[in-house]
Design a protein around this motif. Structure first.
Motif, PDB file in Angstrom:
ATOM      1  N   SER A   3      41.092  30.075 -18.056  1.00  0.00           N
ATOM      2  CA  SER A   3      40.774  30.662 -19.219  1.00  0.00           C
ATOM      3  C   SER A   3      42.285  31.088 -20.175  1.00  0.00           C
ATOM      4  O   SER A   3      43.191  31.331 -19.478  1.00  0.00           O
ATOM      5  CB  SER A   3      40.134  32.059 -18.917  1.00  0.00           C
ATOM      6  OG  SER A   3      40.115  32.723 -20.294  1.00  0.00           O
ATOM      7  N   GLY A  50      35.512  31.437 -30.174  1.00  0.00           N
ATOM      8  CA  GLY A  50      35.699  31.379 -28.837  1.00  0.00           C
ATOM      9  C   GLY A  50      34.925  29.653 -28.624  1.00  0.00           C
ATOM     10  O   GLY A  50      34.457  29.261 -29.753  1.00  0.00           O
ATOM     11  N   GLU A  52      32.546  28.721 -27.314  1.00  0.00           N
ATOM     12  CA  GLU A  52      30.985  28.439 -27.398  1.00  0.00           C
ATOM     13  C   GLU A  52      30.590  27.913 -28.811  1.00  0.00           C
ATOM     14  O   GLU A  52      29.577  27.127 -28.552  1.00  0.00           O
ATOM     15  CB  GLU A  52      30.155  29.975 -27.154  1.00  0.00           C
ATOM     16  CG  GLU A  52      30.316  30.420 -25.892  1.00  0.00           C
ATOM     17  CD  GLU A  52      31.584  31.457 -25.844  1.00  0.00           C
ATOM     18  OE1 GLU A  52      32.675  31.216 -26.741  1.00  0.00           O
ATOM     19  OE2 GLU A  52      31.532  32.413 -25.128  1.00  0.00           O
ATOM     20  N   GLN A  75      35.529  29.507 -20.143  1.00  0.00           N
ATOM     21  CA  GLN A  75      34.646  30.164 -21.312  1.00  0.00           C
ATOM     22  C   GLN A  75      33.139  30.063 -20.901  1.00  0.00           C
ATOM     23  O   GLN A  75      32.251  30.974 -21.592  1.00  0.00           O
ATOM     24  CB  GLN A  75      34.753  29.415 -22.532  1.00  0.00           C
ATOM     25  CG  GLN A  75      36.418  29.887 -23.137  1.00  0.00           C
ATOM     26  CD  GLN A  75      36.441  31.005 -23.720  1.00  0.00           C
ATOM     27  OE1 GLN A  75      35.436  31.633 -24.513  1.00  0.00           O
ATOM     28  NE2 GLN A  75      37.165  32.001 -23.276  1.00  0.00           N
ATOM     29  N   CYS A  78      29.902  32.282 -16.109  1.00  0.00           N
ATOM     30  CA  CYS A  78      29.413  33.779 -15.964  1.00  0.00           C
ATOM     31  C   CYS A  78      29.494  33.987 -14.250  1.00  0.00           C
ATOM     32  O   CYS A  78      28.386  33.701 -13.622  1.00  0.00           O
ATOM     33  CB  CYS A  78      28.403  33.950 -16.579  1.00  0.00           C
ATOM     34  SG  CYS A  78      28.468  34.080 -18.513  1.00  0.00           S
ATOM     35  N   ARG A  87      28.497  38.218 -22.884  1.00  0.00           N
ATOM     36  CA  ARG A  87      28.250  37.189 -23.177  1.00  0.00           C
ATOM     37  C   ARG A  87      26.943  36.956 -24.196  1.00  0.00           C
ATOM     38  O   ARG A  87      26.805  36.411 -25.397  1.00  0.00           O
ATOM     39  CB  ARG A  87      28.800  35.909 -22.607  1.00  0.00           C
ATOM     40  CG  ARG A  87      30.180  35.908 -21.935  1.00  0.00           C
ATOM     41  CD  ARG A  87      30.496  34.641 -21.281  1.00  0.00           C
ATOM     42  NE  ARG A  87      32.064  35.086 -20.943  1.00  0.00           N
ATOM     43  CZ  ARG A  87      32.569  34.139 -20.118  1.00  0.00           C
ATOM     44  NH1 ARG A  87      31.815  33.150 -19.434  1.00  0.00           N
ATOM     45  NH2 ARG A  87      33.977  34.441 -19.941  1.00  0.00           N
ATOM     46  N   LYS A  90      27.368  39.090 -27.431  1.00  0.00           N
ATOM     47  CA  LYS A  90      28.159  38.227 -28.358  1.00  0.00           C
ATOM     48  C   LYS A  90      27.532  37.230 -28.971  1.00  0.00           C
ATOM     49  O   LYS A  90      27.431  36.892 -30.148  1.00  0.00           O
ATOM     50  CB  LYS A  90      29.340  37.593 -27.585  1.00  0.00           C
ATOM     51  CG  LYS A  90      30.205  36.989 -28.451  1.00  0.00           C
ATOM     52  CD  LYS A  90      31.436  36.288 -27.587  1.00  0.00           C
ATOM     53  CE  LYS A  90      32.363  35.443 -28.824  1.00  0.00           C
ATOM     54  NZ  LYS A  90      33.261  34.802 -27.877  1.00  0.00           N
TER      55      LYS A  90
END
Length: 241
Positions: A3, A50, A52, A75, A78, A87, A90
Motif C-alpha cells: 500500500s 483512490g 478504486e 487497495q 480486504c 471500504r 466509501k
C-alpha cells in the motif's frame, strides 16, 4: 500486497494490469490525475479518489487472483470484514455523488455487502490459503467486483446438503433456497436477497464458483447457468448497473 500513497506510471500500470502507454493516455485525457516531478509523472491516490476509481481492469485482477493466486494492490484487498465495511461505506459515499448511481446506490451497496459478508461468514477459520476478499469498483464503467479464495459454495453447502453433486447444483441452490445448519432458522438468505433486488432493478450479476457460472439480468429473476472451462477458487462476482 503493498500500500502506497503515490505511484510511478510503471507501478500503476502493473497494479491495474495495463501498459504504461495506456496509463499515459489516461493521464493525457484526464482520466488519471498526475503531477509531473522532474521528467516523470507521479500519480497520487489522494488526487484520484483512490485506485478504486482508476482501474479499468478490475475484473481481470480479481480473476487472476481467484484462479491463479496472483497478487494485486492492497487497495483492493480486504483482509477482514472491518476493512471491507469501511471500504463499502466509501463506495456508497462516492455513488451518492454519481448521478448515474443515485437511485441505486443503497441497493448496490447492500448487494455487495451481502456477497462480501457471505465470504467472511462461510470461510471463518477455514480459509484454504489467503483470508479475506478482493473488493473493487469502477464507477465510470458501473462495475463492482468481489472475489475470494475460500472453500466455495459447493463445500459450504455440502455441510447441510451432502447430496449435492457439483458446483452448478450448489450455485442454483444458493440463489433459490433458504439454507441453514440450524433449521428451521431462516439463515443463508443473502443471495436470495441479491436475486430479488436484481429482479426489480436494472442491475446485472455474474457469479462464478468452481466451474459453474450464473448470470441474472436486470428486471428478471431467471437464472442462466453454464459450466465453465476454468475453475474459480472460492467465488468471483461482477455486478454491473
Amino acid at each position: 500486497m503493498e500500500s502506497k500513497d503515490f505511484y510511478t506510471t510503471k507501478e500503476l500500470a502493473g497494479i491495474l494490469g495495463i501498459s504504461r502507454v495506456a496509463v499515459f493516455k489516461k493521464i493525457k485525457n484526464g482520466t488519471i490525475k498526475a503531477q509531473k516531478i522532474g521528467r516523470n509523472f507521479v500519480i497520487f491516490k489522494k488526487d484520484n479518489g483512490g485506485l478504486e476509481v482508476l482501474s479499468s481492469e478490475l475484473f481481470k485482477l480479481a480473476k487472476n487472483w481467484a484462479v491463479f493466486g496472483k497478487e494485486f494492490s492492497d487497495q483492493f484487498y480486504c483482509q477482514n470484514s472491518g476493512i471491507f465495511q469501511a471500504r463499502l461505506v466509501k463506495m456508497e459515499a462516492l455513488m451518492l455523488k454519481d448521478k448515474s448511481a443515485k437511485n441505486l446506490y443503497s441497493l448496490l451497496t447492500s448487494m455487495a455487502g451481502e456477497i462480501g459478508n457471505n465470504s467472511y461468514d462461510h470461510n471463518l477459520g477455514q480459509w484454504p490459503d489467503t483470508p479475506g476478499i478482493f473488493f473493487g469498483y469502477d464507477l465510470g464503467k458501473k462495475q463492482i467486483i468481489l472475489a475470494d479464495r475460500g472453500i466455495g459454495i459447493l463445500e459450504t453447502l455440502k455441510r447441510v446438503r451432502p447430496e449435492l453433486k457439483n458446483h452448478e447444483e450448489a450455485l442454483k441452490m444458493a440463489f433459490t433456497e433458504i439454507i441453514s445448519g440450524r433449521e428451521p432458522e431462516a439463515r443463508g438468505n443473502g443471495l436470495k436477497y441479491v436475486r430479488s433486488v436484481i429482479s426489480k432493478n436494472p442491475i446485472h450479476l455474474i457469479f462464478q464458483t468452481g466451474n459453474a457460472k450464473l448470470t441474472i439480468h436486470g428486471g428478471s429473476a431467471d437464472l442462466h447457468m453454464q459450466k465453465t472451462s476454468d475453475s474459480i477458487r472460492g467465488c468471483l462476482v461482477l455486478i454491473t448497473y
